[in-house]
Write a protein that holds these residues in place. Structure first.
Motif, mmCIF file in Angstrom:
data_model
loop_
_atom_site.group_PDB
_atom_site.id
_atom_site.type_symbol
_atom_site.label_atom_id
_atom_site.label_comp_id
_atom_site.label_asym_id
_atom_site.label_seq_id
_atom_site.Cartn_x
_atom_site.Cartn_y
_atom_site.Cartn_z
ATOM 1 N N ASN A 92 -27.266 73.533 20.281
ATOM 2 C CA ASN A 92 -27.406 72.421 19.331
ATOM 3 C C ASN A 92 -26.501 72.627 18.127
ATOM 4 N N LEU A 93 -26.499 73.852 17.608
ATOM 5 C CA LEU A 93 -25.669 74.173 16.460
ATOM 6 C C LEU A 93 -24.193 73.989 16.773
ATOM 7 N N PHE A 94 -23.729 74.628 17.836
ATOM 8 C CA PHE A 94 -22.304 74.638 18.144
ATOM 9 C C PHE A 94 -21.802 73.251 18.547
ATOM 10 N N LEU A 95 -22.549 72.568 19.411
ATOM 11 C CA LEU A 95 -22.105 71.252 19.869
ATOM 12 C C LEU A 95 -22.140 70.223 18.753
ATOM 13 N N ASN A 96 -23.114 70.326 17.845
ATOM 14 C CA ASN A 96 -23.142 69.393 16.714
ATOM 15 C C ASN A 96 -21.871 69.504 15.884
ATOM 16 N N HIS A 97 -21.447 70.739 15.594
ATOM 17 C CA HIS A 97 -20.241 70.917 14.796
ATOM 18 C C HIS A 97 -18.984 70.551 15.578
ATOM 19 N N LEU A 98 -18.964 70.847 16.868
ATOM 20 C CA LEU A 98 -17.808 70.500 17.692
ATOM 21 C C LEU A 98 -17.697 68.989 17.855
ATOM 22 N N ASN A 99 -18.814 68.345 18.157
ATOM 23 C CA ASN A 99 -18.798 66.893 18.359
ATOM 24 C C ASN A 99 -18.489 66.130 17.084
ATOM 25 N N TRP A 100 -18.826 66.710 15.949
ATOM 26 C CA TRP A 100 -18.527 66.102 14.646
ATOM 27 C C TRP A 100 -17.048 65.713 14.578
ATOM 28 N N ILE A 101 -16.187 66.548 15.127
ATOM 29 C CA ILE A 101 -14.743 66.308 15.092
ATOM 30 C C ILE A 101 -14.251 65.711 16.400
ATOM 31 N N PHE A 102 -14.654 66.332 17.502
ATOM 32 C CA PHE A 102 -14.041 66.044 18.794
ATOM 33 C C PHE A 102 -14.367 64.648 19.315
ATOM 34 N N LEU A 103 -15.636 64.269 19.304
ATOM 35 C CA LEU A 103 -16.022 63.012 19.938
ATOM 36 C C LEU A 103 -15.438 61.775 19.262
ATOM 37 N N PRO A 104 -15.473 61.654 17.914
ATOM 38 C CA PRO A 104 -14.853 60.457 17.316
ATOM 39 C C PRO A 104 -13.362 60.331 17.611
ATOM 40 N N VAL A 105 -12.633 61.465 17.567
ATOM 41 C CA VAL A 105 -11.202 61.421 17.847
ATOM 42 C C VAL A 105 -10.959 61.057 19.299
ATOM 43 N N LEU A 106 -11.739 61.635 20.215
ATOM 44 C CA LEU A 106 -11.581 61.322 21.630
ATOM 45 C C LEU A 106 -11.913 59.865 21.912
ATOM 46 N N LEU A 107 -12.940 59.352 21.252
ATOM 47 C CA LEU A 107 -13.335 57.964 21.464
ATOM 48 C C LEU A 107 -12.235 57.004 21.031
ATOM 49 N N LEU A 108 -11.592 57.282 19.893
ATOM 50 C CA LEU A 108 -10.595 56.361 19.346
ATOM 51 C C LEU A 108 -9.215 56.539 19.971
ATOM 52 N N PHE A 109 -8.850 57.784 20.297
ATOM 53 C CA PHE A 109 -7.471 58.035 20.726
ATOM 54 C C PHE A 109 -7.352 58.663 22.114
ATOM 55 N N GLY A 110 -8.453 59.099 22.692
ATOM 56 C CA GLY A 110 -8.378 59.842 23.950
ATOM 57 C C GLY A 110 -7.766 59.053 25.081
ATOM 58 N N ALA A 111 -8.002 57.747 25.134
ATOM 59 C CA ALA A 111 -7.473 56.943 26.235
ATOM 60 C C ALA A 111 -5.967 56.754 26.141
ATOM 61 N N SER A 112 -5.411 56.848 24.955
ATOM 62 C CA SER A 112 -3.980 56.599 24.766
ATOM 63 C C SER A 112 -3.131 57.829 24.999
ATOM 64 N N VAL A 113 -3.663 59.014 24.668
ATOM 65 C CA VAL A 113 -2.839 60.230 24.702
ATOM 66 C C VAL A 113 -2.283 60.532 26.092
ATOM 67 N N PRO A 114 -3.088 60.495 27.184
ATOM 68 C CA PRO A 114 -2.507 60.784 28.498
ATOM 69 C C PRO A 114 -1.369 59.831 28.866
ATOM 70 N N ILE A 115 -1.454 58.577 28.427
ATOM 71 C CA ILE A 115 -0.393 57.609 28.709
ATOM 72 C C ILE A 115 0.861 57.949 27.925
ATOM 73 N N TRP A 116 0.671 58.427 26.672
ATOM 74 C CA TRP A 116 1.825 58.769 25.836
ATOM 75 C C TRP A 116 2.579 59.987 26.367
ATOM 76 N N VAL A 117 1.856 60.978 26.853
ATOM 77 C CA VAL A 117 2.499 62.260 27.192
ATOM 78 C C VAL A 117 2.865 62.366 28.669
ATOM 79 N N SER A 118 2.404 61.442 29.507
ATOM 80 C CA SER A 118 2.710 61.512 30.935
ATOM 81 C C SER A 118 3.225 60.166 31.424
ATOM 82 N N THR A 119 4.547 60.073 31.594
ATOM 83 C CA THR A 119 5.146 58.823 32.055
ATOM 84 C C THR A 119 4.668 58.472 33.462
#
Length: 511
Positions: free
Chosen positions: A392-419
């Motif tokens: 609970n401790l570790f995932l709360n702190h990890l998700n604090w950063i990781f999940l919002p960024v992945l939600l907003l930008f995660g779908a675009s990054v694979p398209i940008w870096v892999s033609t």
């Protein structure tokens, strides 16, 4: 005559290995954060199209998770709000005065001690805090107030003297605790509470108090207790079998000055309040936060607050957990406690103050190495319980950063870096599918807006109609504000720990 032989010195290599191990524990959370954060970019680069496919499916899975999570949070906040409204309507002091069942504890045997650490806060902030204590619906002779200032803080002394003159006759005891700032401390709230807790135990023991009958509230200087707060806790504490190993956690609402702060700060205050409300609907995830109550004997037994850390509330929680194991619990107080949103001398300083406050909360990531260092020592605590609370401790702190960024930008990054991946059917449809899921997730802001409207204090009378309406549209800016004022300060905290650049405690400025 026996001679006690001196311990042999630790070899230099062994000392170096210990230091390396401790540093590795510290760096691990920040390292994991950055690896996970950059995963949507480096996995497609390293593993090419196959990696991009894996990331794509992972992103879509996380997007679906966010939809479920958003609905869960909405339900949790709503259930907490209903329970708060229910308990706010009751006269808990009247319930405390009812006949006590045979063998039960009388709720009115409990004294309530509020310890308020203060530094640089203006008098009017402290006055409102103490005013709420003395006005609370609980007998005056059962209330105690202790205010901590530094020994060198002469303006703070003057504030305490004025407060004691005004309110001293309204409580059983009014104490001025002068903190000498002992050597080796990390100056901040935790160190102040360490000194204040030890000082109050010594003084109240000399005065003949039973420490199990004194309930201490670690109260931030700008927090105002609800009128029913003390009576609510006394009634429930008396009826709880494991009352001596519990922390009582109220629901923090940062509403005191909500209409005086800028847009971004108002959004962050609302989101913080509602996240805390959600945690109250998840008992296994609830931890001590900011201001809370427990018995003074409980504080003494776990060794007080640590004096060499910044996050005093979470560290206090973990000390209690490793002291009492499965007997320890954090219980919800279904009442609000009202705090100030950060408000400094000007517009820019207010935003900086908000950023630093979030960064200080995110510095709770330092609890990860603390817990890891003790995880395998405390075998008396069931492994499943240690593991669940650590995750609970570790995932709360990890998700604090990781999940919002992945939600907003995660779908675009694979398209940008892999033609190659961008030319596949999934690559061309991924952004649209992810966008739909993102839209569904963000639509839940309507529910949070409704909850906030029901809980907010009245708007200033002089506000024009357009401003009264526009205030609610602000909450739709949360994705942008959240990235700047929540994700970024949390990422800075993780990166500082990774690089060994430790955070210094900064008092949230009050005006």
């Amino acid at each position: 005559m026996s001679v006690i032989s001196a311990q042999p010195p630790v070899p230099a290599w062994e000392h170096a290995v210990r230091q390396f191990g401790a540093r590795l524990f510290e760096a691990a959370p920040g390292l994991v954060t950055w690896i996970m954060l950059l995963a949507p970019a480096w996995i497609p680069i390293v593993f090419r199209t196959t990696g991009a496919l894996v990331v794509a499916f992972a992103v879509l899975a996380f997007d679906l998770y966010w939809v479920v999570r958003a609905v869960t949070v909405v339900i949790g906040v709503y259930s907490t709000m209903l329970r708060m409204f229910r308990d706010m309507k009751k006269d808990w002091l009247a319930l405390c005065r009812q006949p006590v069942p045979e063998g039960a504890v009388d709720p009115l045997e409990y004294f309530h001690l509020c310890v308020v650490p203060t530094y640089t806060e203006p008098y009017h902030v402290l006055e409102r805090t103490v005013q709420a204590i003395v006005d609370a619906n609980y007998p005056d002779e059962l209330k105690l107030v202790g205010i901590i200032t530094r020994e060198t803080d002469k303006p703070g002394w003057e504030n305490v003297a004025r407060l004691k003159e005004k309110f001293g006759t309204r409580v059983r005891g009014f104490y001025h605790i002068k903190d000498p700032l002992e050597p080796g401390i990390v100056v901040g709230k935790s160190a102040a509470m360490n000194w204040g807790g030890r000082w109050m135990v010594s003084v109240l023991t000399d005065e003949g108090f039973d420490l199990n009958r004194v309930l201490i509230t670690d109260l931030d200087s700008d927090y105002r207790v609800h009128p029913q707060y003390f009576a609510w806790i006394s009634w429930h504490h008396a009826r709880l079998p494991l009352r001596d190993t519990v922390i009582w956690q109220p629901v923090p609402l940062f509403h005191n000055n909500i209409w005086q702060v800028p847009l971004a700060v108002r959004i962050m205050s609302a989101s913080t309040s509602q996240w805390q409300m959600f945690l109250h609907s998840q008992p296994h995830r609830l931890v001590a936060f900011s201001s809370y109550t427990c018995s003074l004997e409980f504080v003494r037994r776990i060794g007080y607050w640590d004096k060499d850390v910044i996050p005093e509330d979470s560290r206090f929680y973990w000390k209690a957990f490793f002291t009492y194991g499965k007997r320890f619990a954090v219980k919800s107080v279904w009442l609000p406690i009202y705090g100030d949103s950060p408000q400094a001398r000007d517009y820019a300083a207010t935003h900086v103050s908000q950023y630093n406050q979030i960064k200080r909360w995110a510095w709770g990531i330092t609890d990860v190495p603390y817990v890891l260092a003790r995880f395998f020592r405390h075998t008396e605590i069931p492994l499943w319980l240690r593991f669940r609370r650590f995750m609970n401790l570790f995932l709360n702190h990890l998700n604090w950063i990781f999940l919002p960024v992945l939600l907003l930008f995660g779908a675009s990054v694979p398209i940008w870096v892999s033609t190659d991946f961008s030319l596949t059917d999934l690559g061309q449809q991924m952004w649209q599918v992810s966008g739909v899921l993102l839209g569904v997730t963000l639509s839940t802001v309507l529910f949070f807006l409704y909850f906030e409207i029901r809980m907010l204090p009245p708007k200033p009378v002089g506000w024009p109609l357009w401003k009264r309406g526009a205030i609610y549209l602000e909450y739709f800016l949360y994705p942008i504000v959240g990235l700047v004022m929540s994700v970024l300060p949390a990422l800075e905290a993780h990166t500082r720990l990774l690089l060994g650049r430790y955070l210094e405690y900064r008092v949230t400025e009050k005006v």
